[in-house]
Design a protein around this motif. Structure first.
Motif, PDB file in Angstrom:
ATOM      1  N   VAL A   1      -1.352   1.898 -11.116  1.00  0.00           N
ATOM      2  CA  VAL A   1      -0.168   1.782 -10.260  1.00  0.00           C
ATOM      3  C   VAL A   1      -0.304   0.666  -9.226  1.00  0.00           C
ATOM      4  N   ASP A   2      -1.520   0.237  -8.928  1.00  0.00           N
ATOM      5  CA  ASP A   2      -1.706  -0.920  -8.052  1.00  0.00           C
ATOM      6  C   ASP A   2      -1.001  -2.130  -8.652  1.00  0.00           C
ATOM      7  N   LYS A   3      -1.224  -2.383  -9.938  1.00  0.00           N
ATOM      8  CA  LYS A   3      -0.563  -3.505 -10.614  1.00  0.00           C
ATOM      9  C   LYS A   3       0.934  -3.258 -10.742  1.00  0.00           C
ATOM     10  N   PHE A   4       1.320  -2.019 -11.020  1.00  0.00           N
ATOM     11  CA  PHE A   4       2.758  -1.722 -11.146  1.00  0.00           C
ATOM     12  C   PHE A   4       3.502  -2.175  -9.905  1.00  0.00           C
ATOM     13  N   ASP A   5       2.921  -1.872  -8.731  1.00  0.00           N
ATOM     14  CA  ASP A   5       3.620  -2.225  -7.491  1.00  0.00           C
ATOM     15  C   ASP A   5       3.551  -3.719  -7.222  1.00  0.00           C
TER      16      ASP A   5
ATOM     17  N   SER B   1       0.822  -1.214   0.000  1.00  0.00           N
ATOM     18  CA  SER B   1       0.000   0.000   0.000  1.00  0.00           C
ATOM     19  C   SER B   1       0.854   1.261   0.000  1.00  0.00           C
ATOM     20  N   ILE B   2       1.939   1.242   0.749  1.00  0.00           N
ATOM     21  CA  ILE B   2       2.854   2.395   0.729  1.00  0.00           C
ATOM     22  C   ILE B   2       3.442   2.560  -0.664  1.00  0.00           C
ATOM     23  N   GLY B   3       3.802   1.439  -1.306  1.00  0.00           N
ATOM     24  CA  GLY B   3       4.341   1.501  -2.659  1.00  0.00           C
ATOM     25  C   GLY B   3       3.354   2.067  -3.658  1.00  0.00           C
ATOM     26  N   VAL B   4       2.085   1.683  -3.532  1.00  0.00           N
ATOM     27  CA  VAL B   4       1.063   2.195  -4.448  1.00  0.00           C
ATOM     28  C   VAL B   4       0.851   3.689  -4.228  1.00  0.00           C
TER      29      VAL B   4
END
Length: 511
Positions: A224-228, A79-82
């Protein structure tokens, strides 16, 4: 004197271009995927709440940790990454296209939505909302209606509201940082659970509808959810990730398509996007839908169902709720994490005995054993899969339900389905993406697959049906295999929907 101390410590009050300001310096998080991530103090304040800290205790890949020892990462770091990547993408768009009028208020809201998008995940992530809740006993009234089509995004919205309301001065801090709560709270919630129709948006006007494609993209699934999680899951699983999300952010551009603003990318990035969707398929095939992962998930869900009414969690106003009904009480749901597995496993109560025995089998590697995998002759529709699963289960063991000479009954078999695709079901996902060229960055177009490569897949979705045996002693496994062999001999006449895809070798191993 106080201001001099702040100057010496390097903490300065920074005024942003639309009233958003940082009264203290941002914090830097060191991440194995994205390196040094600088986060706004308001994001750090949200991270430090009990509702967000709860994500430390929910595995990103659920039961995947029982098969892949490295998959110990949690929803917390994802979640932090997203949140970080959401900020990177929207900032890149603002810098490249000032005419979009992206404000720092917009940026902060997008970051908060990315940070909070998974607040509603239950124990073992998707196992809870896809395998446990749909089968849990539904109480009458409003809660029963909520459970009918409940998804973790529903709980994310409720948990975000609970987070804002129950953490003292958070609303005041949001306003201090320049957010307009009447609009921005709606905007954040809409980004977490995008309705997919610009007519339903309240938080931002039509000209900023592209912002809704950053965290949860309902148009083409590129967000960006998938990116992370592609990058993070690949890293912890030890699987190569060929997709470069940095290149996508670099070439992302907002263009007008049929009177609507959408995030598009350069035509030369089409192969990078195919790598994105192939990575998704590979992760499902090799990890998320791994045959041992799936049966362990099934067993955990089975244990949760048996324990459901015997787990009591204190919620709001001292009300006690169960494992499944906690989804209607965010105070109780905040306490519900993967730790419930150990609570059941280490319990001594008689009413948890059946659930405890199932979980004990998992930790002692005595889980149900994979026998055979069937591939349907045609690609089933999403709605067909439960019917085909039940149809296959209904004819096992061959040929009728009563116990055979070997003692096996229908209850000794488990049939599970696993669907792997490129993100758009049976469709080519690139058909939903719009591209621009270097020569004309404002004109968008579709790219036909024959213009890309002749080596692209002709089918973008595959469903497999797997049969497992609950009895794992060698004699029972051999008997189960013989029954399946008998079934296969007549299946072309009596059950023509499937082809044999893969037999496991006996004796069946634990992993």
């Amino acid at each position: 004197m106080a201001s001099e101390k702040k100057e010496k410590s390097g903490i300065k009050k920074r005024k942003l271009n639309d009233g958003v300001h940082w009264p203290s310096a941002p914090k830097v998080f060191n991440d194995p995927i994205h390196g040094s991530m600088e986060l706004h103090p308001l994001l750090v304040k949200i991270i430090d709440t009990p509702q967000f800290q709860r994500l430390r205790y929910i595995k990103q890949l659920g039961a995947g940790y029982f098969v892949y020892p490295g998959a110990s990462h949690n929803r917390f770091e994802h979640s932090i990454g997203v949140g970080y990547l959401a900020g990177e993408l929207v900032k890149a768009l603002k810098e490249k296209q000032p005419e979009l009028n992206i404000t720092d208020r917009d940026i902060l809201c997008v970051q908060i939505a990315g940070l909070c998008h998974d607040l509603g995940h239950g124990p073992f992530s998707h196992l809870f909302d896809k395998m446990f809740i749909p089968k849990a006993t539904r109480p009458p009234g409003l809660l029963g209606e909520k459970m009918e089509n409940w998804k973790h995004e529903d709980a994310s919205i409720e948990m975000f509201k609970h987070l804002v309301e129950s953490n003292g001065d958070l609303k005041g801090m949001m306003e201090e940082y320049g957010l307009k709560l009447s609009d921005d709270l709606d905007f954040i919630k809409e980004m977490i659970q995008s309705p997919g129709d610009e007519k339903e948006y309240k938080g931002r006007p039509k000209e900023k509808s592209f912002l809704y494609e950053i965290v949860a993209n309902k148009i083409n699934g590129i967000d960006v959810d998938k990116f992370d999680y592609f990058a993070r899951d690949s890293y912890h699983l030890g699987i190569k990730n060929n997709f470069d999300h940095g290149r996508f952010i670099q070439f992302a551009r907002v263009c007008e398509v049929d009177g609507q603003r959408h995030i598009c990318t350069r035509d030369k990035e089409v192969n990078n996007l195919y790598d994105l969707f192939h990575t998704r398929y590979s992760l499902h095939r090799r990890a998320y839908q791994h045959n041992v992962v799936k049966i362990i998930e099934h067993m955990i869900a089975e244990a949760f169902l048996k324990a459901d009414q015997h787990i009591q969690i204190e919620g709001s106003e001292g009300r006690m709720v169960t494992l499944s009904t906690a989804i209607a009480d965010m105070e109780a749901y905040t306490k519900l994490t993967d730790c419930v597995f150990d609570q059941i496993l280490n319990s001594t109560e008689d009413n948890l005995k059946e659930a405890r025995e199932i979980l004990t089998k998992i930790v002692e590697r005595e889980h149900y054993r994979f026998l055979i995998e069937f591939k349907p002759k045609r690609t089933p529709n999403k709605d067909d899969i439960p019917q085909l699963t039940n149809k296959l289960a209904a004819v096992l063991p061959f040929p009728q339900q009563e116990a055979q000479a070997d003692g096996l009954t229908q209850e000794d078999f488990v049939v599970l389905s696993a669907t792997m695709d490129y993100g758009s079901g049976a469709k080519d996902p690139i058909k939903s993406m719009d591209f621009y060229s270097k020569k004309n960055p404002t004109q968008t177009f579709k790219i036909r697959r024959e213009k890309v490569s002749k080596l692209l897949p002709v089918q973008f979705s595959e469903t497999l049906f797997r049969v497992y045996s609950k009895k794992i002693d060698p004699e029972s496994l051999e008997a189960a295999r013989k029954q399946l062999e008998q079934w296969i001999e007549v299946s072309n006449d009596t059950f023509p929907d499937f082809l044999v895809h893969n037999w496991t070798d006996l004796p069946v191993t634990a992993s």
